[in-house]
Motif scaffolding. Structure first.
Motif, PDB file in Angstrom:
ATOM      1  N   ALA A 133       4.339  -6.608  -9.006  1.00 47.29           N
ATOM      2  CA  ALA A 133       4.934  -6.045  -7.651  1.00 47.29           C
ATOM      3  C   ALA A 133       5.303  -4.559  -7.699  1.00 47.29           C
ATOM      4  O   ALA A 133       5.039  -3.997  -6.755  1.00 47.29           O
ATOM      5  CB  ALA A 133       6.377  -6.913  -7.617  1.00 47.29           C
ATOM      6  N   ARG A 134       5.669  -4.079  -8.936  1.00 45.79           N
ATOM      7  CA  ARG A 134       6.043  -2.617  -9.275  1.00 45.79           C
ATOM      8  C   ARG A 134       4.594  -1.728  -8.702  1.00 45.79           C
ATOM      9  O   ARG A 134       4.647  -0.913  -8.165  1.00 45.79           O
ATOM     10  CB  ARG A 134       6.626  -2.213 -10.271  1.00 45.79           C
ATOM     11  CG  ARG A 134       7.785  -2.695 -10.546  1.00 45.79           C
ATOM     12  CD  ARG A 134       8.438  -2.023 -11.751  1.00 45.79           C
ATOM     13  NE  ARG A 134       9.866  -2.793 -12.238  1.00 45.79           N
ATOM     14  CZ  ARG A 134      10.173  -3.665 -12.780  1.00 45.79           C
ATOM     15  NH1 ARG A 134       9.178  -4.133 -13.551  1.00 45.79           N
ATOM     16  NH2 ARG A 134      11.115  -4.394 -13.202  1.00 45.79           N
ATOM     17  N   ARG A 135       3.487  -2.310  -9.331  1.00 46.88           N
ATOM     18  CA  ARG A 135       2.223  -1.570  -9.253  1.00 46.88           C
ATOM     19  C   ARG A 135       1.795  -1.760  -7.851  1.00 46.88           C
ATOM     20  O   ARG A 135       1.403  -0.737  -7.194  1.00 46.88           O
ATOM     21  CB  ARG A 135       1.211  -1.924 -10.102  1.00 46.88           C
ATOM     22  CG  ARG A 135       1.572  -1.757 -11.534  1.00 46.88           C
ATOM     23  CD  ARG A 135       0.128  -2.142 -12.430  1.00 46.88           C
ATOM     24  NE  ARG A 135       0.009  -3.532 -12.755  1.00 46.88           N
ATOM     25  CZ  ARG A 135       0.697  -4.191 -13.682  1.00 46.88           C
ATOM     26  NH1 ARG A 135       1.424  -3.604 -14.416  1.00 46.88           N
ATOM     27  NH2 ARG A 135       0.565  -5.524 -13.509  1.00 46.88           N
ATOM     28  N   LEU A 136       2.010  -2.862  -7.002  1.00 44.61           N
ATOM     29  CA  LEU A 136       1.468  -2.845  -5.745  1.00 44.61           C
ATOM     30  C   LEU A 136       2.360  -2.012  -4.892  1.00 44.61           C
ATOM     31  O   LEU A 136       2.064  -1.508  -4.012  1.00 44.61           O
ATOM     32  CB  LEU A 136       1.616  -4.470  -5.390  1.00 44.61           C
ATOM     33  CG  LEU A 136       1.059  -4.935  -4.160  1.00 44.61           C
ATOM     34  CD1 LEU A 136      -0.189  -4.534  -3.817  1.00 44.61           C
ATOM     35  CD2 LEU A 136       1.708  -6.366  -3.782  1.00 44.61           C
ATOM     36  N   ALA A 137       3.768  -2.049  -4.980  1.00 42.91           N
ATOM     37  CA  ALA A 137       4.608  -1.011  -4.251  1.00 42.91           C
ATOM     38  C   ALA A 137       4.399   0.433  -4.322  1.00 42.91           C
ATOM     39  O   ALA A 137       4.393   1.196  -3.453  1.00 42.91           O
ATOM     40  CB  ALA A 137       6.077  -1.604  -4.397  1.00 42.91           C
ATOM     41  N   ALA A 138       3.937   0.683  -5.386  1.00 43.69           N
ATOM     42  CA  ALA A 138       3.652   1.908  -5.846  1.00 43.69           C
ATOM     43  C   ALA A 138       2.247   2.656  -5.324  1.00 43.69           C
ATOM     44  O   ALA A 138       2.180   3.644  -4.721  1.00 43.69           O
ATOM     45  CB  ALA A 138       3.692   2.569  -7.137  1.00 43.69           C
ATOM     46  N   SER A 139       1.514   1.632  -5.039  1.00 44.06           N
ATOM     47  CA  SER A 139       0.154   2.146  -4.199  1.00 44.06           C
ATOM     48  C   SER A 139       0.473   2.261  -3.043  1.00 44.06           C
ATOM     49  O   SER A 139      -0.541   2.836  -2.134  1.00 44.06           O
ATOM     50  CB  SER A 139      -0.896   0.935  -4.542  1.00 44.06           C
ATOM     51  OG  SER A 139      -0.554  -0.264  -3.937  1.00 44.06           O
ATOM     52  N   ARG A 140       1.380   1.768  -2.277  1.00 41.60           N
ATOM     53  CA  ARG A 140       1.688   1.838  -0.602  1.00 41.60           C
ATOM     54  C   ARG A 140       2.633   2.796  -0.687  1.00 41.60           C
ATOM     55  O   ARG A 140       3.446   2.996   0.652  1.00 41.60           O
ATOM     56  CB  ARG A 140       1.775   0.525  -0.162  1.00 41.60           C
ATOM     57  CG  ARG A 140       0.716  -0.300  -0.208  1.00 41.60           C
ATOM     58  CD  ARG A 140      -0.408   0.170   0.784  1.00 41.60           C
ATOM     59  NE  ARG A 140       0.173   0.040   2.063  1.00 41.60           N
ATOM     60  CZ  ARG A 140      -0.382   0.488   3.274  1.00 41.60           C
ATOM     61  NH1 ARG A 140      -1.736   0.898   2.979  1.00 41.60           N
ATOM     62  NH2 ARG A 140       0.064   0.465   4.503  1.00 41.60           N
ATOM     63  N   ARG A 141       3.288   3.719  -1.386  1.00 40.27           N
ATOM     64  CA  ARG A 141       4.308   4.623  -0.806  1.00 40.27           C
ATOM     65  C   ARG A 141       4.117   5.534  -0.260  1.00 40.27           C
ATOM     66  O   ARG A 141       3.227   6.268  -0.108  1.00 40.27           O
ATOM     67  CB  ARG A 141       4.673   5.305  -2.544  1.00 40.27           C
ATOM     68  CG  ARG A 141       6.043   6.075  -2.402  1.00 40.27           C
ATOM     69  CD  ARG A 141       6.574   6.520  -3.865  1.00 40.27           C
ATOM     70  NE  ARG A 141       6.818   5.342  -4.638  1.00 40.27           N
ATOM     71  CZ  ARG A 141       7.027   5.499  -6.183  1.00 40.27           C
ATOM     72  NH1 ARG A 141       6.810   6.579  -6.647  1.00 40.27           N
ATOM     73  NH2 ARG A 141       7.291   4.274  -6.582  1.00 40.27           N
ATOM     74  N   ASP A 142       4.815   5.459   0.851  1.00 39.66           N
ATOM     75  CA  ASP A 142       4.639   6.727   2.188  1.00 39.66           C
ATOM     76  C   ASP A 142       3.489   6.240   2.591  1.00 39.66           C
ATOM     77  O   ASP A 142       2.812   7.365   3.364  1.00 39.66           O
ATOM     78  CB  ASP A 142       4.884   7.976   1.896  1.00 39.66           C
ATOM     79  CG  ASP A 142       6.083   8.154   1.177  1.00 39.66           C
ATOM     80  OD1 ASP A 142       7.313   7.517   1.522  1.00 39.66           O
ATOM     81  OD2 ASP A 142       6.432   9.091   0.177  1.00 39.66           O
ATOM     82  N   ALA A 143       2.714   5.280   2.927  1.00 40.09           N
ATOM     83  CA  ALA A 143       1.447   5.055   3.208  1.00 40.09           C
ATOM     84  C   ALA A 143       1.352   4.280   4.835  1.00 40.09           C
ATOM     85  O   ALA A 143       0.544   4.123   5.139  1.00 40.09           O
ATOM     86  CB  ALA A 143       0.441   4.152   2.297  1.00 40.09           C
ATOM     87  N   GLY A 144       2.524   3.659   4.961  1.00 38.88           N
ATOM     88  CA  GLY A 144       2.830   2.964   6.354  1.00 38.88           C
ATOM     89  C   GLY A 144       3.469   1.517   6.035  1.00 38.88           C
ATOM     90  O   GLY A 144       3.840   1.206   4.802  1.00 38.88           O
ATOM     91  N   THR A 145       3.524   0.880   7.080  1.00 33.78           N
ATOM     92  CA  THR A 145       4.037  -0.449   7.082  1.00 33.78           C
ATOM     93  C   THR A 145       3.295  -1.309   6.157  1.00 33.78           C
ATOM     94  O   THR A 145       2.123  -1.346   6.445  1.00 33.78           O
ATOM     95  CB  THR A 145       4.289  -0.740   8.622  1.00 33.78           C
ATOM     96  OG1 THR A 145       4.804  -0.010   9.356  1.00 33.78           O
ATOM     97  CG2 THR A 145       4.985  -2.287   8.647  1.00 33.78           C
ATOM     98  N   SER A 146       4.138  -2.035   5.369  1.00 34.30           N
ATOM     99  CA  SER A 146       3.541  -2.968   4.438  1.00 34.30           C
ATOM    100  C   SER A 146       4.321  -4.315   4.568  1.00 34.30           C
ATOM    101  O   SER A 146       5.562  -4.330   4.613  1.00 34.30           O
ATOM    102  CB  SER A 146       3.495  -2.337   3.052  1.00 34.30           C
ATOM    103  OG  SER A 146       2.897  -1.286   2.972  1.00 34.30           O
ATOM    104  N   LEU A 147       3.447  -5.443   4.827  1.00 31.18           N
ATOM    105  CA  LEU A 147       4.137  -6.632   5.026  1.00 31.18           C
ATOM    106  C   LEU A 147       3.669  -7.707   3.888  1.00 31.18           C
ATOM    107  O   LEU A 147       2.461  -7.594   3.412  1.00 31.18           O
ATOM    108  CB  LEU A 147       3.934  -7.384   6.245  1.00 31.18           C
ATOM    109  CG  LEU A 147       4.467  -8.715   6.475  1.00 31.18           C
ATOM    110  CD1 LEU A 147       4.615  -8.896   8.138  1.00 31.18           C
ATOM    111  CD2 LEU A 147       3.507  -9.828   6.203  1.00 31.18           C
ATOM    112  N   ALA A 148       4.570  -8.520   3.146  1.00 31.77           N
ATOM    113  CA  ALA A 148       4.011  -9.287   2.226  1.00 31.77           C
ATOM    114  C   ALA A 148       4.244 -10.739   2.559  1.00 31.77           C
ATOM    115  O   ALA A 148       5.612 -10.978   2.884  1.00 31.77           O
ATOM    116  CB  ALA A 148       4.417  -9.037   0.800  1.00 31.77           C
ATOM    117  N   LEU A 149       3.608 -11.887   2.350  1.00 27.68           N
ATOM    118  CA  LEU A 149       3.787 -13.140   2.285  1.00 27.68           C
ATOM    119  C   LEU A 149       3.443 -13.651   1.015  1.00 27.68           C
ATOM    120  O   LEU A 149       2.843 -13.736   0.255  1.00 27.68           O
ATOM    121  CB  LEU A 149       2.834 -13.731   3.313  1.00 27.68           C
ATOM    122  CG  LEU A 149       2.876 -13.582   4.689  1.00 27.68           C
ATOM    123  CD1 LEU A 149       2.133 -14.324   5.631  1.00 27.68           C
ATOM    124  CD2 LEU A 149       4.698 -13.651   5.379  1.00 27.68           C
TER     125      LEU A 149
END
Length: 457
Positions: A338-354
Motif C-alpha cells: 500500500a505504501r509503494r502504491l500510494a507513493a507512485s501516485r503522489r500529486d498525480a491526480g485523483t486516486s480511488l481504490a476498491l
C-alpha cells in the motif's frame, strides 16, 4: 476397413451382414434363391454408398452470431445460412454445428433436401455463465441416401468467435462527478500550445471538428491530420486490476478474482459511457492493444486469468509519472504494498481504490485467525490485551486486519478508499465513494482500523 464401414448407418451395416450371411448360407445349402437374396442385400448398401459419394453437391455455409459479445449469463443467437449452389437437388441432410460444451449442447437438424439454388436458415441460442472467447463451428453436414443406409460427412471450414465478457453492474452516474473527472467546458477544453511538440499534427479521430484539420499536413501524409494545439482534450482513466493469484481467494465464479474482474468491467464501462478514455493495467503491466476503451477492456477481461506474480511492481512502474484519474481494484494488499502504491501516485491526480476483504470470499471469513489488536481492537476496560474478566480477546481475521491497514495507508495519502466484502453490492460502495471522501462500507474492517504508523510514507 473401419473408415470405409463408418459411412454406413446401423441399417446399412445390418443389410451387409444379413446379405453376407444369406449368400454364404445359400452357397452352403446350394439354394440359388437364398444366394440371390444375399447378393441383393449386399449390393443395395454398396450402390447407395456409390451414389452418395458421386453426388456433386456443392453447399455454402455462412454463420453469424448476434451479438458477437455478450455478458456472462446472457444469451446470443447463432444464425446459419446453408445454400445449395450446385445444379442438383440434395438428398436428406443431417446438419450438426460444433459448439463448445460451455455454450450448451450441439444443435442437430434434419433437412429433407435443398432444391437447386435453394437455401435453408437455421438458428439456435448459446449461453455461458463463464467468461471467455469460444469458437463456434465448423458445421458438419452428413448426406444420407433415400434408404437411410449410408451417411457421408462433409465439414465446412468456417468458424466464428463469441466473446463472453464479465458481468457488468450498472453504477450510479452521479459518482463520476466534476470534482473527479471535470465537467462542463473542462471536459472538452483546448490544450494550450507550448513548445515545438504541440504544433506537430496528429491523425484525425472521430469527434474532431473539420475546422481543426491541418490541410498542408493532410496533403503531405495522404490522410486527414489535425493540429495538436487545437486537439480536444479528453479525460483519461487508468484502471488497475489486481490479478495476483495470491491476492485472491475462493474458486470458480464465486471467487474474489471473478468479482474483481466484474468490478473492473463495470467501472470501466461506466466511465467509458461517460465519455472517458483510458487504459487497463494489471500487476503485470499494461493490457490490451490500442483501440476503443470499452471494447478493449471487455475483450481483455473476457480472457484474463490469475497471474503468478507476488508484487504490484510492473503496475507501479506503469503508473509512475502518469497523471489523471486512477481506479484500482485490489485484492489482498500488505501495508508495504500500500505504501509503494500510494507513493507512485503522489500529486498525480485523483486516486480511488476498491479493496476486497478477500477472506469473505473463501466461504469462511474466520478461517485465518491469530492476530489481535493491542490498541483500538481491545475491549473497553481491558488491560494488556486481555478482557476485564480475564478471558483472552477475540481473535481478528488476519486478512481483514491487513486490509484495514492498507486502507488506512492509502486514505492517509489522499486516496478515496472503499472496502468491500462478499455481501457488499458494488453499486452501493461506488456511490458512497462520492458521498463521503473517505467512506468505507459500514462494519468493514477498514472502518475500525487504527491509524498505522508511517501510513503517510
Amino acid at each position: 476397413m473401419r473408415s470405409w464401414l463408418a459411412a454406413f448407418t446401423t441399417r446399412g451395416t445390418s443389410f451387409l451382414a444379413a446379405g453376407l450371411a444369406a449368400a454364404l448360407a445359400g452357397l452352403f445349402l446350394s439354394e440359388r434363391d437364398l444366394v440371390s437374396v444375399g447378393v441383393l442385400l449386399l449390393v443395395l448398401p454398396l450402390f447407395s454408398a456409390l451414389a452418395a459419394s458421386r453426388a456433386r453437391y456443392r453447399l455454402s455455409c455462412t454463420r453469424s452470431i448476434t451479438p458477437a459479445r455478450v455478458a456472462a449469463g446472457q444469451t446470443a443467437r447463432v444464425l446459419l445460412h446453408l445454400e445449395n449452389v450446385s445444379r442438383l437437388p440434395t438428398g436428406l441432410l443431417l446438419a450438426e454445428d460444433a459448439v463448445p460444451y460451455q455454450l450448451g449442447t450441439r444443435p442437430r437438424y434434419v433437412l429433407n433436401g435443398i432444391e437447386r439454388g435453394g437455401s435453408r436458415d437455421l438458428s439456435y441460442p448459446v449461453r455461458s455463465d463463464l467468461r471467455g472467447k469460444f469458437v463456434v463451428g465448423p458445421l458438419e453436414v452428413r448426406v444420407a441416401d433415400a434408404f437411410g443406409l449410408v451417411e457421408l460427412g462433409r465439414s465446412f471450414s468456417s468458424r466464428t468467435t463469441l466473446v463472453v465478457a464479465p458481468k457488468v453492474v450498472p453504477l450510479p452516474r452521479a459518482v463520476a462527478s466534476g470534482s473527479w473527472l471535470g465537467d462542463g467546458e473542462g471536459r472538452a477544453r483546448t490544450a494550450a500550445a507550448a513548445g515545438e511538440d504541440d504544433v506537430v499534427p496528429r491523425a484525425y479521430r472521430d469527434g474532431d471538428e473539420m475546422r481543426r484539420v491541418h490541410w498542408r499536413s493532410t496533403a503531405r501524409y495522404g490522410e486527414l491530420m489535425v493540429r495538436r494545439e487545437e486537439q480536444q482534450w479528453r479525460n483519461r482513466v487508468m484502471l488497475l486490476l489486481d490479478t495476483r493469484r495470491t491476492a485472491h481467494s475462493g474458486t470458480g465464479a464465486t471467487s474474489s478474482f471473478e468479482f474483481a474482474v466484474s468490478a473492473a468491467a463495470s467501472i470501466g464501462v461506466h466511465l467509458a459511457r461517460e465519455g472517458v478514455d483510458g487504459e487497463l493495467i494489471t500487476d503485470a503491466g499494461p493490457v490490451g492493444p490500442p483501440g476503443i476503451f470499452e471494447d478493449m477492456l471487455l475483450n481483455s477481461l473476457a480472457v484474463i486469468t490469475p497471474s503468478r506474480g507476488y508484487e504490484l511492481g510492473p503496475a507501479i512502474t506503469a503508473m509512475r509519472g502518469a497523471g489523471g484519474f486512477l481506479v484500482a481494484v485490489l485484492g489482498r494488499l500488505s501495508a508495504g504494498g500500500a505504501r509503494r502504491l500510494a507513493a507512485s501516485r503522489r500529486d498525480a491526480g485523483t486516486s480511488l481504490a476498491l479493496l476486497l476483504a478477500v477472506s469473505t470470499w473463501s466461504g469462511s471469513g474466520q478461517a485465518v485467525t491469530g492476530s489481535t489488536s493491542s490498541s483500538a481492537g481491545d475491549v473497553p476496560g481491558s488491560r494488556n490485551g486481555h478482557r476485564a474478566n480475564g478471558s483472552a480477546p477475540q481473535a481478528k481475521p488476519v486478512d481483514l486486519d491487513e486490509t484495514g491497514q492498507a486502507a488506512a495507508i492509502l486514505r492517509a495519502a489522499g486516496w478515496r478508499v472503499a472496502v468491500l466484502d462478499a455481501s457488499t453490492p458494488l453499486a452501493v460502495a461506488w456511490q458512497r465513494l462520492q458521498m463521503f471522501p473517505g467512506a468505507v462500507s459500514p462494519g468493514s474492517a477498514a472502518a475500525a482500523a487504527p491509524p498505522v504508523p508511517g501510513a503517510a510514507e
